[in-house]
Design an enzyme around this catalytic site. Structure first.
Site, short mmCIF file in Angstrom:
data_model
loop_
_atom_site.label_atom_id
_atom_site.label_comp_id
_atom_site.label_asym_id
_atom_site.label_seq_id
_atom_site.Cartn_x
_atom_site.Cartn_y
_atom_site.Cartn_z
N VAL A 141 -4.78 -10.33 6.16
CA VAL A 141 -3.45 -9.68 5.76
C VAL A 141 -3.97 -8.47 5.16
O VAL A 141 -3.44 -7.34 5.18
CB VAL A 141 -2.64 -10.34 4.71
CG1 VAL A 141 -1.19 -9.57 4.25
CG2 VAL A 141 -2.05 -11.60 5.51
N THR A 200 0.71 -1.08 0.23
CA THR A 200 -0.14 -0.05 -0.03
C THR A 200 0.89 1.12 -0.08
O THR A 200 1.81 1.37 0.74
CB THR A 200 -1.07 0.23 1.53
OG1 THR A 200 -1.65 -1.11 1.38
CG2 THR A 200 -1.74 1.14 1.54
N ALA A 234 -4.90 -6.07 7.91
CA ALA A 234 -3.74 -5.61 8.73
C ALA A 234 -2.90 -4.55 7.99
O ALA A 234 -2.41 -3.72 8.50
CB ALA A 234 -2.65 -6.85 8.90
N GLU A 235 -2.89 -4.69 6.61
CA GLU A 235 -1.90 -3.75 5.95
C GLU A 235 -2.99 -2.44 5.75
O GLU A 235 -2.24 -1.33 5.83
CB GLU A 235 -1.86 -4.30 4.29
CG GLU A 235 -1.07 -3.35 3.69
CD GLU A 235 -0.04 -3.92 2.65
OE1 GLU A 235 0.43 -2.92 1.89
OE2 GLU A 235 -0.22 -5.30 2.35
N THR A 236 -4.17 -2.67 5.74
CA THR A 236 -4.80 -1.12 5.74
C THR A 236 -4.59 -0.60 6.88
O THR A 236 -4.47 0.64 7.14
CB THR A 236 -6.34 -1.72 5.39
OG1 THR A 236 -6.55 -2.35 4.36
CG2 THR A 236 -7.24 -0.47 5.60
#
Length: 151
Positions: free
Chosen positions: A67, A2, A70-72
Site C-alpha cells: 500500500v 500523502t 501504491a500510494e507513493t
C-alpha cells in the site's frame, strides 16, 4: 494520506524527472522502504521495492508495504497531473492482495483511471520478479491549489 506538492523545478527530461523524484524521496518512508522510481509521467509511474526488510513475521511481503508503494506512485502521478502551483492530497486507497512474495524486488506500475481538474485516480499493479501480479490497488487524490508560502 500523502500530501505531494507539485512545485518542483521543471525537469528537462524523463531521466531528470526520475532523478528529481528519487532526490525528493530522501528521508521519507519511501526511502526507508527502498522504493526507487524508475519512470515518471502523469500517464505512467513505475518503481521498485525490495521484499527484504518489508516483510511480515511469516516472511511474506507485508500488505502495508504494498500500500505504501501504491500510494507513493499514485501520489506522484496525481502531482504531475495537477501541475505547478497545485498539490495532490490522498483521499482514498484500497488494495487487493492476490499472492505473496518472499524475496526479490517487486515492481509497481501506476496508470490513470481518471484525470480531472479536482480528482485523479490511479490503478497500481504490483508484480514480482516473474511478472506475476501480487496486488492491485486504487488511489484517489484531491487536486487543489497550493497554499501561498508565508513571507
Amino acid at each position: 494520506m500523502t500530501d505531494t506538492t507539485a512545485q518542483s523545478p521543471e525537469p528537462t527530461s524523463d531521466a531528470e524527472l526520475v532523478r528529481l523524484f528519487n532526490q525528493i524521496n530522501r528521508g521519507t518512508l519511501g526511502e526507508k522502504m527502498g522504493i526507487r522510481i524508475v519512470e515518471a509521467s502523469a500517464e505512467r509511474i513505475v518503481a521498485t521495492m525490495p521484499v527484504e526488510g518489508n516483510n511480515q513475521p511469516y516472511g511474506l511481503l507485508h500488505g502495508g508495504a504494498s500500500v505504501v508503494l501504491a500510494e507513493t506512485l499514485g501520489s506522484i502521478g496525481a502531482a504531475l497531473h495537477a501541475g505547478e502551483g497545485r498539490i495532490a492530497v490522498g483521499l482514498d486507497i484500497n488494495a487487493t492482495h492476490h499472492r505473496g512474495a518472499r524475496s526479490g524486488l517487486v515492481t509497481g506500475t501506476a496508470t490513470p483511471l481518471s484525470l480531472g481538474r479536482t480528482l485523479a485516480s490511479y490503478e497500481v499493479v504490483i508484480s514480482d520478479d516473474q511478472g506475476k501480479r501480487l496486488c492491485t490497488s486504487r488511489i484517489t487524490c484531491l487536486l487543489r491549489d497550493a497554499a501561498p508560502k508565508a513571507q
